[in-house]
Design a protein around this motif. Structure first.
Motif, PDB file in Angstrom:
ATOM      1  N   ALA A 293       0.832  -1.201   0.000  1.00 45.57           N
ATOM      2  CA  ALA A 293       0.000   0.000   0.000  1.00 45.57           C
ATOM      3  C   ALA A 293       0.871   1.257   0.000  1.00 45.57           C
ATOM      4  O   ALA A 293       0.623   2.209  -0.755  1.00 45.57           O
ATOM      5  CB  ALA A 293      -0.922  -0.016   1.211  1.00 45.57           C
ATOM      6  N   SER A 296       2.882   1.664  -3.295  1.00 48.89           N
ATOM      7  CA  SER A 296       2.071   2.023  -4.458  1.00 48.89           C
ATOM      8  C   SER A 296       1.918   3.532  -4.614  1.00 48.89           C
ATOM      9  O   SER A 296       1.646   4.015  -5.718  1.00 48.89           O
ATOM     10  CB  SER A 296       0.687   1.365  -4.365  1.00 48.89           C
ATOM     11  N   THR A 410      -3.538  -8.449  -2.455  1.00 43.47           N
ATOM     12  CA  THR A 410      -3.989  -8.207  -1.085  1.00 43.47           C
ATOM     13  C   THR A 410      -5.209  -9.044  -0.738  1.00 43.47           C
ATOM     14  O   THR A 410      -5.253  -9.705   0.306  1.00 43.47           O
ATOM     15  CB  THR A 410      -4.303  -6.716  -0.881  1.00 43.47           C
ATOM     16  N   PHE A 426      -5.306  -1.908   4.116  1.00 44.64           N
ATOM     17  CA  PHE A 426      -4.589  -1.599   2.878  1.00 44.64           C
ATOM     18  C   PHE A 426      -5.013  -0.231   2.338  1.00 44.64           C
ATOM     19  O   PHE A 426      -4.163   0.621   2.031  1.00 44.64           O
ATOM     20  CB  PHE A 426      -4.884  -2.706   1.856  1.00 44.64           C
ATOM     21  N   ASN A 427      -6.315   0.010   2.223  1.00 44.71           N
ATOM     22  CA  ASN A 427      -6.807   1.289   1.709  1.00 44.71           C
ATOM     23  C   ASN A 427      -6.482   2.443   2.653  1.00 44.71           C
ATOM     24  O   ASN A 427      -6.204   3.564   2.217  1.00 44.71           O
ATOM     25  CB  ASN A 427      -8.316   1.209   1.480  1.00 44.71           C
ATOM     26  N   ILE A 430      -2.932   3.435   2.102  1.00 46.21           N
ATOM     27  CA  ILE A 430      -2.846   4.185   0.850  1.00 46.21           C
ATOM     28  C   ILE A 430      -3.276   5.632   1.053  1.00 46.21           C
ATOM     29  O   ILE A 430      -2.631   6.569   0.577  1.00 46.21           O
ATOM     30  CB  ILE A 430      -3.698   3.509  -0.244  1.00 46.21           C
TER      31      ILE A 430
END
Length: 518
Positions: A293, A296, A410, A426-427, A430
């Motif tokens: 995450a 990215s 993921t 994960f989000n 990010i």
């Protein structure tokens, strides 16, 4: 886990012999219908991609800059980051909604919120109203983006699960392309509609989901988890075997899903937030998920994703038309590479694609820094044009893995009971990375110029080493087998044993053999 262990995954497909070789995505009516529903879910990512490209384009529009008093520095950072701040506000609730009311209804809820927000954004009369609308877009997107990829990976036909789930993030660029070319087309409008039209069109994916998504199939895994096994079997049979609930593949999927959910819920109690770090296997998952995450968004891509016009200004390309044209071509280039990589996920493997991507990004970002430094000294147009060329090559490398695989990898390594919570983490990471990135990048560019690129060159080297050491290959496994890979083969054996016990105990005919599913 060292690099040697990271490559230890077997390559055989345990369910391959159960798949009907004559049932293809293009010649089976029900698979075509299933993939149409999946496309409806995949366009959730288009909304996010549209936003990033739209904000890039709006910064090149004089009409937008005048309407909002030429935002710069901290205000410009806030305008870009506020969507992700809105996303942060939704993260505490998204996994509970996805697990509570189901994947379909959660996507519909997110689409509804984004529709309202898009209307407010289009009608904005002040910078405060614009910021508030973008906050609400981020809040709604959190719900849809949490549930949509989960539903894709949980309902997809096994042979197509990896490429379809990898397409989710790849279609970020479909929205990005539309936004780039819409802003290129509207910059000639001599009124506020130059930016209101792109804002209005941002709501198109949400309109489609608002109208249609409640008719899509629900996740069989969610249905089993809620005790609705007959409905789960009916979904699997309808879309994976033309309604035959006794099909060997359907029975294999159904029994494995039941056994894995029972194991996680009753044997390992693998259900709460603490479970994300409670076992060695889950700690391995979170170590990879959090890193992917962060990587990215901190691989240097943030400069081009949100501040491309600032980069262009630094290399002497200042015309709005030229900036918007290059942005539009770049998004098409990105979509080509990301979609191509998505379809190679099972053939080439996740680990190969990630390591190739990291090496390519390091090489081409270093080249950008060198050309940028040369331009700062000589202002030679050739050096500036070389920067653009290496931006395109950098994104080709980025799109090999960090566009298509970060979401699919993921969700596939997480067991069902932790999938929505782990994907939420994960989000969340990010968004944190994006918010910091979006605030820091314009300030750092103003202060350091091309030297800021050296920070990312060093960081990309760290990323490559980290991925080489820790990333585990997962190709050619079912979701349940992939999850078991992190917990040891003994868990996989226990799941298969549970499946055999269920198969012996139950009649396995809760649904009509040719039942329809709407």
């Amino acid at each position: 886990m060292g690099a040697g262990a990271a490559t230890a995954a077997p390559t055989e497909v345990s369910f391959a012999h159960l798949i009907d070789p004559n049932r293809k995505w293009y010649n089976n009516r029900r698979l075509i219908a299933l993939h149409a529903w999946i496309v409806l879910l995949l366009i959730t990512s288009s909304t996010n991609g549209y936003d990033g490209s739209m904000m890039n384009g709006l910064q090149s529009l004089d009409q937008w800059r005048v309407a909002f008093n030429n935002p710069s520095g901290g205000m410009l950072g806030l305008l870009n980051a506020i969507q992700n701040i809105g996303g942060l506000a939704g993260y505490p609730f998204a996994p509970y909604v996805s697990d509570g009311i189901g994947r379909r209804k959660t996507v519909w809820l997110g689409a509804t919120i984004m529709l309202i927000a898009t209307a407010l954004q289009t009608a904005s009369q002040s910078v405060g109203m614009f910021i508030g609308a973008r906050f609400l877009i981020g809040f709604g997107l959190t719900f849809a983006a949490n549930a949509a990829p989960l539903l894709v990976t949980e309902v997809a036909y096994p042979a197509y699960r990896a490429p379809l789930t990898s397409l989710y993030n790849s279609l970020w660029y479909s929205g990005s392309i539309i936004a780039a070319w819409v802003t290129y087309g509207t910059f000639r409008i001599n009124s506020t509609w130059a930016w209101r039209v792109p804002s209005l069109l941002q709501g198109l994916p949400s309109i489609l989901q608002f109208v249609l998504v409640l008719f899509a199939p629900e996740s069989p895994r969610w249905l089993v988890n809620k005790g609705r096994e007959a409905e789960a079997l009916k979904v699997l049979a309808y879309y994976h075997a033309d309604g035959n609930d006794q099909d060997p593949l359907v029975q294999y999927e159904f029994e494995e899903i039941k056994a894995a959910i029972v194991f996680d819920r009753e044997v390992s109690h693998n259900v709460g937030w603490k479970s994300l770090v409670a076992t060695p296997g889950n700690r391995k998952r979170m170590r990879i998920i959090v890193a992917l995450a962060f990587f990215s968004q901190w691989s240097g891509n943030g400069l081009v994703s949100y501040y491309l016009n600032r980069v262009f200004d630094l290399i002497g390309i200042t015309g709005s038309s030229t900036q918007l044209l290059i942005n539009g071509i770049l998004q098409i280039w990105n979509l080509f590479w990301a979609v191509g990589a998505a379809f190679c996920a099972d053939r080439l493997g996740r680990r190969f694609l990630f390591l190739t991507s990291a090496a390519g990004m390091l090489l081409f970002y270093m080249a950008q820094a060198i050309c940028f430094a040369q331009y700062s000294k000589t202002e030679a147009p050739a050096a500036g044009h070389a920067v653009i060329g290496f931006i395109f090559l950098f994104y080709a490398a980025y799109d090999l893995a960090f566009t298509p695989l970060i979401v699919s990898y993921t969700v596939e390594i997480l067991p069902f009971q932790l999938r929505s919570k782990g994907f939420n983490i994960f989000n969340f990471v990010i968004s944190l990375a994006l918010i910091f990135n979006q605030y820091v990048n314009p300030i750092a560019l103003d202060a350091l110029g091309w030297k800021y690129y050296l920070v990312y060159v060093c960081w990309l080297a760290v990323e490559a080493v980290y991925l080489y050491i820790f990333l585990i290959e997962t190709k050619n496994r079912t979701l349940e087998e992939t999850a078991a890979l992190f917990d040891g083969e003994e868990k996989l054996e226990q799941i298969k044993h549970e499946a055999e016990v269920h198969e012996r105990r139950e009649d396995n005919s809760p649904a009509d053999e040719k039942g329809e599913y709407a």
